[in-house]
Design a protein around this motif. Structure first.
Motif, PDB file in Angstrom:
ATOM      1  N   GLY A   1     147.549  18.752  71.639  1.00 18.20           N
ATOM      2  CA  GLY A   1     148.977  19.058  71.907  1.00 18.20           C
ATOM      3  C   GLY A   1     149.473  19.854  70.537  1.00 18.20           C
ATOM      4  O   GLY A   1     150.239  20.872  71.009  1.00 18.20           O
ATOM      5  N   VAL A   2     148.988  19.631  69.515  1.00 15.07           N
ATOM      6  CA  VAL A   2     149.382  20.512  68.390  1.00 15.07           C
ATOM      7  C   VAL A   2     148.711  22.057  68.500  1.00 15.07           C
ATOM      8  O   VAL A   2     149.285  22.835  68.199  1.00 15.07           O
ATOM      9  CB  VAL A   2     148.960  20.049  66.994  1.00 15.07           C
ATOM     10  CG1 VAL A   2     148.901  20.754  65.962  1.00 15.07           C
ATOM     11  CG2 VAL A   2     149.539  18.628  66.759  1.00 15.07           C
ATOM     12  N   TRP A   3     147.471  22.028  69.228  1.00 17.30           N
ATOM     13  CA  TRP A   3     146.886  23.311  69.349  1.00 17.30           C
ATOM     14  C   TRP A   3     147.764  24.001  70.198  1.00 17.30           C
ATOM     15  O   TRP A   3     147.935  25.311  70.157  1.00 17.30           O
ATOM     16  CB  TRP A   3     145.530  23.194  70.017  1.00 17.30           C
ATOM     17  CG  TRP A   3     144.577  22.285  69.078  1.00 17.30           C
ATOM     18  CD1 TRP A   3     144.502  22.538  67.867  1.00 17.30           C
ATOM     19  CD2 TRP A   3     143.546  21.687  69.542  1.00 17.30           C
ATOM     20  NE1 TRP A   3     143.600  21.770  67.138  1.00 17.30           N
ATOM     21  CE2 TRP A   3     142.623  21.314  68.298  1.00 17.30           C
ATOM     22  CE3 TRP A   3     143.004  21.500  70.627  1.00 17.30           C
ATOM     23  CZ2 TRP A   3     141.540  20.475  68.428  1.00 17.30           C
ATOM     24  CZ3 TRP A   3     141.661  20.802  70.757  1.00 17.30           C
ATOM     25  CH2 TRP A   3     141.179  20.092  69.519  1.00 17.30           C
ATOM     26  N   ARG A   4     148.248  23.490  71.245  1.00 15.89           N
ATOM     27  CA  ARG A   4     149.368  24.127  72.238  1.00 15.89           C
ATOM     28  C   ARG A   4     150.451  24.676  71.440  1.00 15.89           C
ATOM     29  O   ARG A   4     150.881  25.912  71.759  1.00 15.89           O
ATOM     30  CB  ARG A   4     149.719  23.308  73.519  1.00 15.89           C
ATOM     31  CG  ARG A   4     148.652  23.087  74.516  1.00 15.89           C
ATOM     32  CD  ARG A   4     148.960  22.396  75.499  1.00 15.89           C
ATOM     33  NE  ARG A   4     149.380  20.915  75.462  1.00 15.89           N
ATOM     34  CZ  ARG A   4     148.784  19.878  75.582  1.00 15.89           C
ATOM     35  NH1 ARG A   4     147.422  20.015  75.521  1.00 15.89           N
ATOM     36  NH2 ARG A   4     149.259  18.749  75.235  1.00 15.89           N
ATOM     37  N   MET A   5     151.055  23.886  70.625  1.00 16.31           N
ATOM     38  CA  MET A   5     152.274  24.207  69.879  1.00 16.31           C
ATOM     39  C   MET A   5     151.969  25.315  69.075  1.00 16.31           C
ATOM     40  O   MET A   5     152.555  26.316  69.078  1.00 16.31           O
ATOM     41  CB  MET A   5     152.692  23.039  69.136  1.00 16.31           C
ATOM     42  CG  MET A   5     154.070  23.348  68.090  1.00 16.31           C
ATOM     43  SD  MET A   5     154.340  21.939  67.161  1.00 16.31           S
ATOM     44  CE  MET A   5     152.745  21.996  66.211  1.00 16.31           C
ATOM     45  N   GLN A   6     150.846  25.279  68.413  1.00 15.93           N
ATOM     46  CA  GLN A   6     150.364  26.390  67.490  1.00 15.93           C
ATOM     47  C   GLN A   6     150.069  27.525  67.954  1.00 15.93           C
ATOM     48  O   GLN A   6     150.283  28.878  67.529  1.00 15.93           O
ATOM     49  CB  GLN A   6     149.216  25.725  66.608  1.00 15.93           C
ATOM     50  CG  GLN A   6     148.722  26.791  65.388  1.00 15.93           C
ATOM     51  CD  GLN A   6     149.921  26.645  64.113  1.00 15.93           C
ATOM     52  OE1 GLN A   6     150.750  25.873  64.281  1.00 15.93           O
ATOM     53  NE2 GLN A   6     150.046  27.617  63.461  1.00 15.93           N
ATOM     54  N   LEU A   7     149.497  27.587  69.298  1.00 18.97           N
ATOM     55  CA  LEU A   7     149.203  28.616  70.081  1.00 18.97           C
ATOM     56  C   LEU A   7     150.416  29.414  70.503  1.00 18.97           C
ATOM     57  O   LEU A   7     150.572  30.587  70.308  1.00 18.97           O
ATOM     58  CB  LEU A   7     148.438  28.276  71.327  1.00 18.97           C
ATOM     59  CG  LEU A   7     148.456  29.541  72.444  1.00 18.97           C
ATOM     60  CD1 LEU A   7     147.416  30.543  71.932  1.00 18.97           C
ATOM     61  CD2 LEU A   7     147.813  29.084  73.998  1.00 18.97           C
ATOM     62  N   ALA A   8     151.580  28.575  70.912  1.00 19.24           N
ATOM     63  CA  ALA A   8     152.932  29.490  71.055  1.00 19.24           C
ATOM     64  C   ALA A   8     153.414  30.230  69.856  1.00 19.24           C
ATOM     65  O   ALA A   8     153.719  31.255  69.922  1.00 19.24           O
ATOM     66  CB  ALA A   8     153.993  28.348  71.461  1.00 19.24           C
ATOM     67  N   LYS A   9     153.333  29.519  68.535  1.00 13.66           N
ATOM     68  CA  LYS A   9     153.646  30.157  67.415  1.00 13.66           C
ATOM     69  C   LYS A   9     152.966  31.457  67.131  1.00 13.66           C
ATOM     70  O   LYS A   9     153.528  32.678  66.757  1.00 13.66           O
ATOM     71  CB  LYS A   9     153.495  29.316  66.270  1.00 13.66           C
ATOM     72  CG  LYS A   9     153.961  29.892  65.004  1.00 13.66           C
ATOM     73  CD  LYS A   9     153.749  28.897  63.626  1.00 13.66           C
ATOM     74  CE  LYS A   9     154.159  29.493  62.472  1.00 13.66           C
ATOM     75  NZ  LYS A   9     154.152  28.434  61.243  1.00 13.66           N
ATOM     76  N   THR A  10     151.505  31.333  67.361  1.00 12.65           N
ATOM     77  CA  THR A  10     150.507  32.364  67.128  1.00 12.65           C
ATOM     78  C   THR A  10     150.829  33.457  68.032  1.00 12.65           C
ATOM     79  O   THR A  10     150.696  34.852  67.715  1.00 12.65           O
ATOM     80  CB  THR A  10     149.257  32.057  67.308  1.00 12.65           C
ATOM     81  OG1 THR A  10     148.880  30.948  66.278  1.00 12.65           O
ATOM     82  CG2 THR A  10     148.224  33.263  66.991  1.00 12.65           C
ATOM     83  N   LEU A  11     151.142  33.450  69.189  1.00 13.71           N
ATOM     84  CA  LEU A  11     151.177  34.406  70.292  1.00 13.71           C
ATOM     85  C   LEU A  11     152.642  35.236  69.768  1.00 13.71           C
ATOM     86  O   LEU A  11     152.820  36.368  70.273  1.00 13.71           O
ATOM     87  CB  LEU A  11     151.583  33.718  71.837  1.00 13.71           C
ATOM     88  CG  LEU A  11     150.223  33.130  72.287  1.00 13.71           C
ATOM     89  CD1 LEU A  11     150.464  32.156  73.609  1.00 13.71           C
ATOM     90  CD2 LEU A  11     149.377  34.166  72.670  1.00 13.71           C
ATOM     91  N   VAL A  12     153.647  34.541  69.531  1.00 15.40           N
ATOM     92  CA  VAL A  12     154.754  35.266  69.105  1.00 15.40           C
ATOM     93  C   VAL A  12     154.460  36.059  67.966  1.00 15.40           C
ATOM     94  O   VAL A  12     155.002  37.207  67.986  1.00 15.40           O
ATOM     95  CB  VAL A  12     155.922  34.067  68.763  1.00 15.40           C
ATOM     96  CG1 VAL A  12     157.141  35.004  67.956  1.00 15.40           C
ATOM     97  CG2 VAL A  12     156.444  33.377  70.117  1.00 15.40           C
TER      98      VAL A  12
END
Length: 264
Positions: free
Chosen positions: A248-259
């Motif tokens: 779940g945190v990996w998905r959240m962190q992916l969003a931050k990284t993509l931006v």
């Protein structure tokens, strides 16, 4: 929940198991299937390097490619792409990132292999099985990606390509990205297991790390990777959270990284 990414804190012993996908237990919230604007296709790709077929899942956005072609995220553990594609899809729909393609290379699996980590670990861990590691790298770099570049409208700029992996997949992503900065401009490595990464040839690579404070070995490894990157002059960030090995945190962190990488 998020912590500052200064010196690595003293790890806090977990109160429960921090196994991968710990949010999949019987009391987990029910997850509704995501309705995507883009689409996902899964192919079986024949590989001379692997001497077998390997599944590859591809997310393609609804939006047309920007000038110069789509950006690309190449993901390890591609069997989980359906969990991460909705993150990409939503960010594109909201106009927060440029349209991009996500390529998920499935991990090797053989039920007959009972060694810890199985075939996945042999392919992802450099030094675990040199032949398996080299064959998998050759499949991705020399066979799969050139094939996609011929058939898709993808950018040819390294800055528009990102590697993404978690756990052992993070180790593989770091090893490949640091040795091929001419092909990948950034790498997102969440909960890496191996802290020994050579940044001497990393060029202009950007590194984005994440680790949970309840996954002690991974937290320590991530800190070593960050310190090595910064010592070599490679831009690197590390975010830590009060969680374990959490998809779940990996998905959240992916969003931050993509931006950060593909943001408009």
């Amino acid at each position: 929940m998020r912590c500052a990414c200064g010196p690595i804190p003293t790890p806090i012993p977990p109160k429960a198991s921090c196994s991968p996908g710990a949010d999949r237990g019987p009391r987990r919230p029910k997850r509704r299937p995501a309705v995507l604007q883009g689409r996902i296709e899964t192919l079986a790709v024949a590989s001379p390097a692997l001497k077998s077929e390997r599944k590859v899942s591809i997310y393609r956005p609804k939006a047309p490619p920007p000038p110069g072609g789509y950006g690309v995220v190449v993901m390890t553990d591609g069997g989980d792409l359906e969990q991460y594609a909705p993150v990409v899809d939503a960010l594109i729909a909201e106009g927060r990132i440029r349209p991009l393609v996500m390529v998920g290379v499935w991990a090797a699996y053989d039920p007959a292999v009972t060694a810890p980590g199985g075939l996945r670990w042999r392919e992802y861990g450099k030094g675990a099985d040199e032949a398996a590691y080299a064959a998998h790298a050759a499949f991705v770099l020399d066979e799969l990606l050139p094939r996609l570049q011929r058939g898709e409208r993808l950018s040819d700029k390294a800055g528009d390509w990102m590697l993404f992996g978690f756990s052992n997949g993070a180790d593989w992503s770091l090893a490949i990205a640091t040795s091929h900065p001419d092909r990948f401009g950034s790498v997102a490595a969440f909960s890496p297991a191996d802290g020994a990464v050579d940044f001497s040839k990393a060029g202009e690579l950007r590194v984005f790390l994440e680790a949970g404070r309840y996954e002690t070995p991974f937290l320590i490894a991530a800190g070593k990777v960050r310190d090595a990157a910064l010592a070599a002059g490679t831009p690197c960030t590390l975010d830590t959270y009060y969680v374990g090995h959490s998809s779940g945190v990996w998905r959240m962190q992916l969003a931050k990284t993509l931006v950060a990488v593909f943001g408009r």
